[in-house]
Every structure is written in C-alpha cells, then in structure tokens.
Design a protein around this motif. Structure first.
Motif, mmCIF file in Angstrom:
data_model
loop_
_atom_site.group_PDB
_atom_site.id
_atom_site.type_symbol
_atom_site.label_atom_id
_atom_site.label_comp_id
_atom_site.label_asym_id
_atom_site.label_seq_id
_atom_site.Cartn_x
_atom_site.Cartn_y
_atom_site.Cartn_z
ATOM 1 N N ASN A 267 0.803 -1.145 -0.050
ATOM 2 C CA ASN A 267 -0.009 -0.089 -0.333
ATOM 3 C C ASN A 267 0.971 1.241 -0.080
ATOM 4 O OD1 ASN A 267 -2.409 1.554 0.180
ATOM 5 N ND2 ASN A 267 -2.600 1.329 2.242
ATOM 6 N N SER A 268 0.379 2.182 -0.371
ATOM 7 C CA SER A 268 0.966 3.503 -0.050
ATOM 8 C C SER A 268 -0.085 4.453 0.648
ATOM 9 C CB SER A 268 1.227 4.221 -1.488
ATOM 10 O OG SER A 268 0.104 4.631 -2.442
ATOM 11 N N LEU A 269 0.667 5.533 1.188
ATOM 12 C CA LEU A 269 -0.148 6.621 1.979
ATOM 13 C C LEU A 269 -0.197 7.738 1.368
ATOM 14 C CD1 LEU A 269 1.100 5.561 5.593
ATOM 15 C CD2 LEU A 269 -0.705 4.663 4.398
ATOM 16 N N PRO A 270 -1.194 8.811 1.596
ATOM 17 C CA PRO A 270 -1.097 9.928 0.968
ATOM 18 C C PRO A 270 0.083 10.801 1.354
ATOM 19 C CG PRO A 270 -3.242 9.493 1.938
ATOM 20 C CD PRO A 270 -2.408 8.548 2.277
ATOM 21 N N ALA A 271 0.641 11.394 0.547
ATOM 22 C CA ALA A 271 2.031 12.304 0.566
ATOM 23 C C ALA A 271 1.497 13.556 1.731
ATOM 24 C CB ALA A 271 2.317 12.985 -0.475
ATOM 25 N N GLY A 272 2.342 14.004 2.637
ATOM 26 C CA GLY A 272 2.010 14.887 3.688
ATOM 27 C C GLY A 272 2.999 14.795 4.693
ATOM 28 N N THR A 273 2.817 15.351 5.836
ATOM 29 C CA THR A 273 3.719 15.563 6.997
ATOM 30 C C THR A 273 3.549 14.547 7.834
ATOM 31 O OG1 THR A 273 3.847 17.948 6.638
ATOM 32 C CG2 THR A 273 4.676 16.850 8.801
ATOM 33 N N TRP A 274 4.069 13.384 7.936
ATOM 34 C CA TRP A 274 3.998 12.197 8.777
ATOM 35 C C TRP A 274 5.131 12.178 9.768
ATOM 36 C CZ3 TRP A 274 0.160 8.557 8.288
ATOM 37 C CH2 TRP A 274 -0.740 8.683 7.440
ATOM 38 N N GLU A 275 4.360 12.054 11.007
ATOM 39 C CA GLU A 275 5.381 12.232 12.225
ATOM 40 C C GLU A 275 5.312 10.710 12.979
ATOM 41 O OE1 GLU A 275 6.448 15.851 13.947
ATOM 42 O OE2 GLU A 275 4.756 16.861 12.625
ATOM 43 N N TYR A 276 6.190 10.283 13.748
ATOM 44 C CA TYR A 276 6.075 9.075 14.486
ATOM 45 C C TYR A 276 6.345 9.523 15.994
ATOM 46 C CZ TYR A 276 7.142 4.399 16.148
ATOM 47 O OH TYR A 276 6.964 3.350 17.078
ATOM 48 N N HIS A 277 4.857 9.044 16.762
ATOM 49 C CA HIS A 277 4.927 9.165 18.214
ATOM 50 C C HIS A 277 5.405 7.997 18.871
ATOM 51 C CE1 HIS A 277 2.475 9.627 22.077
ATOM 52 N NE2 HIS A 277 3.097 10.651 22.034
ATOM 53 N N ALA A 278 6.589 7.794 19.289
ATOM 54 C CA ALA A 278 7.063 6.614 19.968
ATOM 55 C C ALA A 278 6.468 6.077 21.066
ATOM 56 C CB ALA A 278 8.578 6.993 20.321
ATOM 57 N N ALA A 279 5.967 6.808 22.137
ATOM 58 C CA ALA A 279 5.146 6.106 23.262
ATOM 59 C C ALA A 279 3.801 5.515 22.805
ATOM 60 C CB ALA A 279 4.957 7.264 24.095
ATOM 61 N N GLY A 280 3.224 5.944 21.855
ATOM 62 C CA GLY A 280 2.007 5.308 21.168
ATOM 63 C C GLY A 280 2.195 4.357 20.104
ATOM 64 N N GLN A 281 3.282 4.502 19.318
ATOM 65 C CA GLN A 281 3.775 3.684 18.282
ATOM 66 C C GLN A 281 2.909 3.906 17.138
ATOM 67 O OE1 GLN A 281 4.327 -0.543 19.212
ATOM 68 N NE2 GLN A 281 5.470 -0.136 21.177
ATOM 69 N N ASN A 282 2.354 5.109 17.021
ATOM 70 C CA ASN A 282 1.274 5.653 15.912
ATOM 71 C C ASN A 282 2.353 6.551 14.944
ATOM 72 O OD1 ASN A 282 -1.032 4.262 16.599
ATOM 73 N ND2 ASN A 282 -1.042 5.714 18.395
ATOM 74 N N TRP A 283 2.073 6.520 13.673
ATOM 75 C CA TRP A 283 2.298 7.273 12.830
ATOM 76 C C TRP A 283 1.018 8.567 12.456
ATOM 77 C CZ3 TRP A 283 7.131 8.275 10.781
ATOM 78 C CH2 TRP A 283 8.079 7.368 10.691
#
Length: 496
Positions: A267-283
């Motif tokens: 899969n691909s994700l929409p282009a944009g500003t993606w940031e990683y939240h280490a504590a929640g393990q979420n992008w």
C-alpha cells in the motif's frame, strides 16, 4: 479555566536560578565585518551543527562563504579543505554511518572526503577527484559514486576502500539511491533520472544479502509518486511489514510485506507531513494544502477547482492502512482571499499527549488511542499559540502570556513571567540541559531571563542588548547569542 501559578514557585521543590551565576561575555573573533552584518548581526553565524572531527560547534557566516568553530569563548575560521560551504557541502553533504565512519561530499575541491571513526581530520579519497555523482547508503554507511555519466557506479565501503558494484538499471535510468535494511537482510535500490530538480523514481528493487537484484512492482494510485531517494527516510520494520516514510512531504510513504526473502508492495499513504509518536507507536499524518483560496465556483471564464481542507490520519502499529482522525480541522488564518493553514500543527510530548493546532483550539489527544482528551480554546491561550516540551514541561506561549500543562492536563498561567505580551516570534524560550535551566530572550528589550522552573525568574545583568540565540555548545556548556554588532556567550559560574 486555567489556574494562576503562585509567585513563589511553580511546583514543590523548585529551586531559584541566581542570575549572578550567569554572565554574558563577548565572543572573540565574532565581530561584524560586512555592512549587512552590522544591519543584521544574525548573519555572522547561522546553521549551527556538530560535525565529526571537531570538538566545538560549527556555524556558517551567511554572507562570507566561510565556516567557523565556536569553542565556548571564541570563533575560529575553519581553514581545512573540508567541511566547506561550496555546493551545499556543509548543509547536505556530510553523512555518518552506523559504525561512526563519516563521508563528506566536497564541491570545491570536488572530491569525496573520509573521516574514520577514531580519526580527527577529514582526508580526501584521491580516486574520487572530480567525481560527477555520489550518494550515501545510511543503512550500511557506504558511498556510491560515479566518475562521469558514462562510467559505472562504484562503492566505497566504510573503511574507505573503493570497488565496482552491480546495481539495477531500468529503462536507461541508473540507480540513484540505495538503502541497506539489516532487519530484512537485504538492501533496496531506486532508479531514476538525474538532474537539479527533484523528480520521481522510475523503479524500486530488492536484493537479499546473498542474492540478486529483483524489481519490486510498486503500483501507485493516481496522484502518488515514487520518492526519489532513501536519504533521511524513516524505515520501520516489524512483524514482516516494512514501512518507509520519505524525507520529502511531496511523496507517498510506502508499505511492503517481507516474507521468505521476498518483498511485495502492499500500500501507499497520501503524501504529507508524517510524524512518529514513539510512546503510542503511531504515525500521525497531516494531509492537504498549506493554503487555499476562499473563492469557489466560476471566476469569469474558468471554474475554480474545489480543494479539500487539511485532515489528519493515523497509522497504527503494524497496520498497512491509515485511518481518519475524526473531528479535527486545521487552524488557519485568512489574508485577503486566501486561507493559510498552520505550518506545523502536530506536537508530541513525553509518554502520551499529542497536540494538534485545530480550528477550535489546541486539541490534546491520547497518544495511543488518539481519542480527544481536552481542547485548549484560543480564548484561553491566545490566538497565536505555540506549544513545545522543554525540560519536562509542556509550555504554551502566545501573545497573551505563558502557560504550562501539567500531568493532569490542567492549564496553569505563569503569573510572574517577566515579559508582557510574549509573542513567540519576539520572545524565545530554550532549555539548557547541562544547567537544568530555562533561558528567556526578549528581542524587544534585549534582556535574558533565567529560571530553573519557569515559576521564578531573574535577569542576567549586562550592558549588551541580546536579540537572538544561535545554538548551545554542550561541553564546555556555553550558549551562543546575538548582540548588536557581534556575538556573545552566556556562561555559568563566571570568574569575577
């Protein structure tokens, strides 16, 4: 409503920062030389960074084409062949591998430099004199270079030795980037056109450490483009899933599945500003335009296309599809007939909170579930707030004052903050870790205030007017700041 902080302390156990411990001293060799530096002294030193081979902090004199080393007390000209400012060698041409070996892509002289992990000086790799093209594999700490466009690519290992290497070619496009990924026991390669403008890659390939290059078909939806480089891309591997987030926000992040030595596009994700939240393990991604016209419908002879406003997505651990975070609309300002959206709407802090500059205020999200925990309305915190985590505190600064958000998400106003109307572009707040102290620079008055807890403040006595901060040298700890016609250093435990 927020709570007023007591004048004596911000929390129990707070300690007083005695301004007599600090002093502001001139930095030798930092005097303004050019007319533009007298008018705009910040140009004396810009772009602070640490570089292997130097003990001090390296800065660039913006209008002199020169680099200087700050050792805590003085600026000295960097006279070595490398690093240098020509051809963006200082800004983008220095790479350090996982074993500490460093390479520098020189422009004048045009040669690739090498710094061993235990070495103290950069040495040119003579075989690369006049090289035409080069790129760095951040996973292996190796350089690929080409003498001329008609020559094959060669590889320089971390040791500095050079060798010929077999790399993919696709429809006449040579390999433009390689990324070794130890977790999948292999490497990825991109082919594509070369030039001064950034263009999408034409193909992606995978090679196991003991195998051959095989093309991985990447079937992107309309509007998605294959990123041009792995440089500074964030690569995440887990449970057979490989997720790659490019450094450029103009290109789509890609997701692959790795199984039994084979890599398949998922899969691909929409282009944009993606940031990683280490504590929640979420992008967390911010997708959409940075500005938008207020006009709609027909504009004389042409129809104005409708553009969707920015929205926010979350990609959870090991997931391959992103989900919409409901109820969030990006903060915006209107100038004339254009909406301008907040340039950096997402802020992470500590173990849990995610802060988003939304239309109604700063929304506090749980870092794991991404559910809304609280909304800090602009009526409470000001129309133009910034929020950042400094020294363990979540600090909100705006034109109406300074606030902090405690662990229970209660909002407190710093009642005795020494600057009235502390607009973020006029008042800078930094935390100096070795001192465990906050520095507050008021560009309007030229004063520096110091605090251990952001509850009590003292002013550093000085006849010099300070208008900005360049950077912090960790050892010996010294803060390089901007005066009216030269630079100064803020120091602790000053000699009488």
């Amino acid at each position: 409503m927020y709570k007023q902080l007591p004048l004596l302390m911000i929390f129990l156990g707070a300690t007083m920062a005695n301004a007599e411990e600090f002093c502001i001293v001139p930095v030798a060799g930092s005097e303004a030389k050019l007319p533009v530096e007298f008018e705009q002294p910040y140009r004396i030193a810009t772009s602070p960074r640490t570089i292997p081979g130097f003990d001090g902090m390296i800065v660039k004199a913006a209008n002199r084409q020169e680099l200087y080393e700050f050792n805590g007390s003085s600026l000295s000209l960097v006279e070595d062949d490398f690093p240098h400012v020509w051809g963006f060698a200082f800004d983008h041409g220095i790479d350090v591998g996982p074993d500490g070996e460093a390479f520098g892509f020189g422009s004048h002289p045009r040669v690739i430099f090498h710094l061993g992990s235990n070495a103290s000086s950069w040495e040119p790799i003579e075989a690369t004199q006049g090289y035409e093209h080069a790129f760095f594999d951040q996973g292996a700490g190796e350089v690929y270079w080409q003498a001329t466009s008609s020559d094959p690519l060669k590889r320089i290992k971390a040791s500095g030795a050079s060798e010929e290497v077999d790399l993919p070619v696709f429809n006449g496009d040579q390999t433009v980037s390689v990324r070794t990924i130890a977790e999948i026991n292999g490497a990825l390669a991109l082919t594509g056109p070369r030039g001064s403008t950034v263009r999408a890659s034409s193909s992606l390939w995978f090679r196991p450490f003991a195998g051959e290059w095989t093309r991985t078909l990447v079937d992107l939806p309309e509007g998605h483009r294959l990123f041009p480089t792995f440089q500074d891309a964030q690569v995440e591997v887990g449970n057979g899933i490989v997720r790659i987030f490019p450094s450029s926000t103009a290109f789509a992040p890609l997701i692959f599945r790795f199984f039994e030595g084979e890599l398949d596009f998922v899969n691909s994700l929409p282009a944009g500003t993606w940031e990683y939240h280490a504590a929640g393990q979420n992008w967390i991604g911010r997708i959409g335009p940075w500005s938008q016209s207020t006009k709609t419908g027909f504009d004389f002879w042409k129809e104005t296309p409708e553009t969707l406003p920015p929205h926010f997505l979350v990609l959870g651990p090991d997931k391959t599809e992103a989900q919409l975070i409901p109820g969030l609309t990006s903060q915006s300002d209107v100038a004339g007939e254009t909406f301008f959206y907040h340039p950096r709407p997402i802020t992470f802090s500590g173990e849990t909170p995610v802060f988003v500059h939304a239309d109604e205020g700063i929304v506090v999200l749980d870092g794991v579930s991404l559910s809304q925990m609280q909304v800090l309305s602009y009526e409470e915190i000001g129309d133009h707030p910034t929020i950042k985590s400094l020294g363990g505190l979540n600090i909100i600064q705006s034109e109406i004052g300074l606030f902090f958000l405690d662990d229970n998400l209660s909002l407190h106003r710093v009642a005795n903050f020494p600057v009235k109307a502390p607009w973020p572009h006029e008042v800078r707040i930094d935390y100096v870790e070795p001192w465990q102290a906050y520095l507050v620079i008021d560009k309007r008055s030229g004063e520096i205030h110091v605090s251990k807890d952001m509850g009590r403040f003292t002013t550093i006595e000085s006849d010099e007017r300070i208008t900005g901060l360049i950077g912090v040298l960790p050892e010996p700890t010294s803060v390089l700041v901007i005066g009216e016609d030269q630079l100064y250093a803020v120091k602790q435990d000053c000699d009488p």
